[in-house]
Design an enzyme around this catalytic site. Structure first.
Site, PDB file in Angstrom:
ATOM      1  N   LYS A   1       0.826  -1.202   0.000  1.00  0.00           N
ATOM      2  CA  LYS A   1       0.000   0.000   0.000  1.00  0.00           C
ATOM      3  C   LYS A   1       0.869   1.263   0.000  1.00  0.00           C
ATOM      4  O   LYS A   1       0.547   2.257  -0.663  1.00  0.00           O
ATOM      5  CB  LYS A   1      -0.922   0.005   1.221  1.00  0.00           C
ATOM      6  CG  LYS A   1      -1.751   1.275   1.350  1.00  0.00           C
ATOM      7  CD  LYS A   1      -2.717   1.213   2.516  1.00  0.00           C
ATOM      8  CE  LYS A   1      -3.522   2.517   2.608  1.00  0.00           C
ATOM      9  NZ  LYS A   1      -4.556   2.471   3.650  1.00  0.00           N
TER      10      LYS A   1
ATOM     11  N   ASN B   1     -22.209 -28.305 -34.590  1.00  0.00           N
ATOM     12  CA  ASN B   1     -22.904 -29.571 -34.570  1.00  0.00           C
ATOM     13  C   ASN B   1     -21.932 -30.683 -34.928  1.00  0.00           C
ATOM     14  O   ASN B   1     -21.205 -30.573 -35.894  1.00  0.00           O
ATOM     15  CB  ASN B   1     -24.053 -29.570 -35.566  1.00  0.00           C
ATOM     16  CG  ASN B   1     -25.220 -28.701 -35.133  1.00  0.00           C
ATOM     17  OD1 ASN B   1     -25.614 -28.741 -33.979  1.00  0.00           O
ATOM     18  ND2 ASN B   1     -25.762 -27.937 -36.053  1.00  0.00           N
TER      19      ASN B   1
ATOM     20  N   HIS C   1      -6.749 -28.805 -34.959  1.00  0.00           N
ATOM     21  CA  HIS C   1      -7.524 -27.568 -34.907  1.00  0.00           C
ATOM     22  C   HIS C   1      -8.795 -27.717 -34.064  1.00  0.00           C
ATOM     23  O   HIS C   1      -9.889 -27.337 -34.480  1.00  0.00           O
ATOM     24  CB  HIS C   1      -7.874 -27.089 -36.313  1.00  0.00           C
ATOM     25  CG  HIS C   1      -6.696 -26.565 -37.074  1.00  0.00           C
ATOM     26  ND1 HIS C   1      -5.848 -25.601 -36.565  1.00  0.00           N
ATOM     27  CD2 HIS C   1      -6.216 -26.877 -38.304  1.00  0.00           C
ATOM     28  CE1 HIS C   1      -4.904 -25.337 -37.454  1.00  0.00           C
ATOM     29  NE2 HIS C   1      -5.099 -26.101 -38.510  1.00  0.00           N
TER      30      HIS C   1
END
Length: 519
Positions: free
Chosen positions: A134, A423, A273
């Site tokens: 801090k 799909n 891929h």
């Protein structure tokens, strides 16, 4: 100048302390760090000389005192702060070196008791670091031993440590504390609280990638760390051979490993891929590889290969005869590595997985194992698509029941279809893929692609679809190509039409009641 050194990981701390001492720092330390420095003939004083109190509660309270934290948090350009320090006989602290108790290591130990884990939740070191971070413009927060040399080098310069370095050290300190707190939270969180209201990830960089998905993108590989058990995989694998991995190759190797880990029998998978383009069970790794490669030898060129058994020299010779970029397996025989090492462009990874127990289908989803997908401004988070074997409750929807050979192939294909993008459709014959259609907006297109990949091998094969068929054309074309049985989730409003089409062609069809989308 004053420095407080209180570290669990004592790597390099003696040389660091000597360097600070030579620069005129007055050193204070605690417990084991203090003892180590005294044994090394470093002049050091105990923190209790600052606080006026001894360590308390078995070491739970050492540095939690205003005499420590006032010196750390005081603003040097605030006359009121400095006057207050002087009034109480205190001096500023200029450097804090601290790293934390090994909570993660203790919590991961098999059979570790709650009490042992709780005792390794660091409070004092954590608070020292946050306070120093801090006030980084005035205090150097050092949590990583790798930073010791750089800090000393900059301290030796006439103008001291740069603002940029100070800010970097503060960021590292806060990140170090945040990861630590994440480990504690994950450990304490009940297993049934999968999606808490607030959630953080604890990640450690394990490799820099040569590039991202494209050459202009920067990339790095981070591993998720957790006190809960993690499955073996590419994130924990050891690279035995080859050059630095790329972003794309690492993704493919991971998916190939996931695919073969779904089977308890000897299995080899090939991924290109982000899609499974070869998968087979076999009597040996070499046998499974030959069958997996036969799925689509052309697509397999330059892909990632995975085996769920130790790769021997016979399998290594088969694999080395084809150009692949990545190979991942539990381990390799010495002679197999001798065969593979001349392949300069091949990266070889060993997961050291337990072959008998690492299948997700044998034990269900790994506790706490989540799947993350990045969106702009957020994440989608879900449990992994891993279901125990007993959850597979197929329903025969056709008049004809599948014969045993068909049912075995259907079960194999249903697991395989998880690893092609939606799909997705796959064709299998025996326990090998012969065709696949992936990533198509139309399920009919996925069927057509799978049939084209399979060619004559579609005759006598079975078909799996990751989602239901919305139209009967897919069944008609599969039947015309010689597919004898189908497995799919079911649930379409046209299911009665599909069933009539299947029955008309004498096919068998199983509906699973569950789907396997992968986007």
């Amino acid at each position: 100048m004053r420095a407080i050194l209180s570290v669990y990981d004592k790597t390099g701390v003696v040389d660091f302390a000597r360097g600070l001492e030579a620069l005129g720092f007055e050193l204070f330390s605690t417990g084991g760090t203090e003892g180590l420095l005294r044994d090394a003939r470093v002049t050091v004083r105990g923190v209790q000389e600052l606080t006026g109190y001894p360590e308390m509660l078995g070491g739970r309270v050492k540095t939690l005192h205003p005499a420590v934290h006032a010196g750390i948090l005081a603003l040097r350009d605030d006359p009121g702060h400095l006057e207050e320090l002087a009034r109480h006989g205190l001096k500023p602290v200029d450097l804090v070196a601290s790293n934390l108790y090994p909570f993660l290591e203790v919590a991961k130990q098999t059979g570790a008791r709650l009490s042992a884990a709780l005792e390794n939740i660091d409070i004092g070191g954590h608070t020292l670091l946050r306070a120093a971070a801090k006030n980084f413009l005035n205090v150097l927060p050092v949590c990583d031993p790798h930073d010791y040399v750089r800090v000393l080098e900059e301290l030796r310069r006439g103008d001291g440590v740069s603002p940029d370095t100070r800010r970097r050290l503060a960021a590292r300190a806060f990140q170090h504390c945040a990861v630590y707190d994440t480990h504690v939270a994950n450990y304490l969180r009940p297993h049934d609280e999968i999606f808490p209201a607030e959630y953080t990830l604890a990640l450690s960089r394990i490799a820099d990638m040569r590039s991202g998905e494209n050459p202009h993108q920067l990339a790095a590989f981070y591993a998720e760390s957790s006190p809960r058990a993690r499955p073996a995989g590419i994130a924990s694998a050891i690279q035995l051979h080859g050059n630095a991995p790329s972003f794309n190759n690492t993704l493919d190797a991971d998916l190939a490993w996931q695919a073969v880990s779904d089977f308890t029998s000897t299995c080899v998978g090939i991924v290109k891929h982000g899609n499974l383009c070869g998968l087979s069970l076999g009597d040996t790794v070499a046998d499974a590889f030959r069958k997996a490669l036969a799925t689509d030898p052309q697509t397999a060129f330059g892909s990632a290969v995975a085996a769920n058994r130790v790769v021997d020299d016979e399998a290594a010779r088969e694999i080395a005869s084809v150009f692949f970029e990545d190979l991942i397996a539990p381990d390799y025989t010495k002679s197999a590595l001798e065969v593979l090492r001349p392949k300069a462009d091949l990266r070889v990874f060993a997961t050291h997985a337990d072959q008998a127990t690492h299948s997700p289908h044998s034990s269900g989803p790994y506790p706490g194992e989540l799947d993350y997908k990045r969106l702009i401004g957020g994440f989608l988070v879900q449990t992994r698509d891993a279901l125990p074997g007993q959850s597979f409750t197929p329903r025969v929807a056709s008049q004809r029941h599948p014969v045993l050979a068909e049912f075995t192939s259907l079960h194999f294909a249903w697991r395989a279809v998880k690893y092609v993008t939606s799909n997705g459709v796959v064709l299998a014959k025996g326990l090998s893929l012969v065709g696949f259609g992936s990533g198509q907006p139309s399920r009919q297109d996925a069927v057509d692609l799978a049939l084209r990949k399979a060619g004559d091998r579609a005759q006598g094969s079975v078909m799996a679809s990751d989602g239901f068929f919305p139209f009967t054309e897919a069944i008609e074309r599969a039947a015309d190509a010689g597919v004898t049985a189908v497995i799919q989730p079911g649930g379409s409003t046209r299911d009665p039409e599909l069933i009539r089409a299947v029955n008309r062609h004498g096919m068998a069809m199983i509906c699973t009641g569950e789907r396997h989308y992968r986007h």
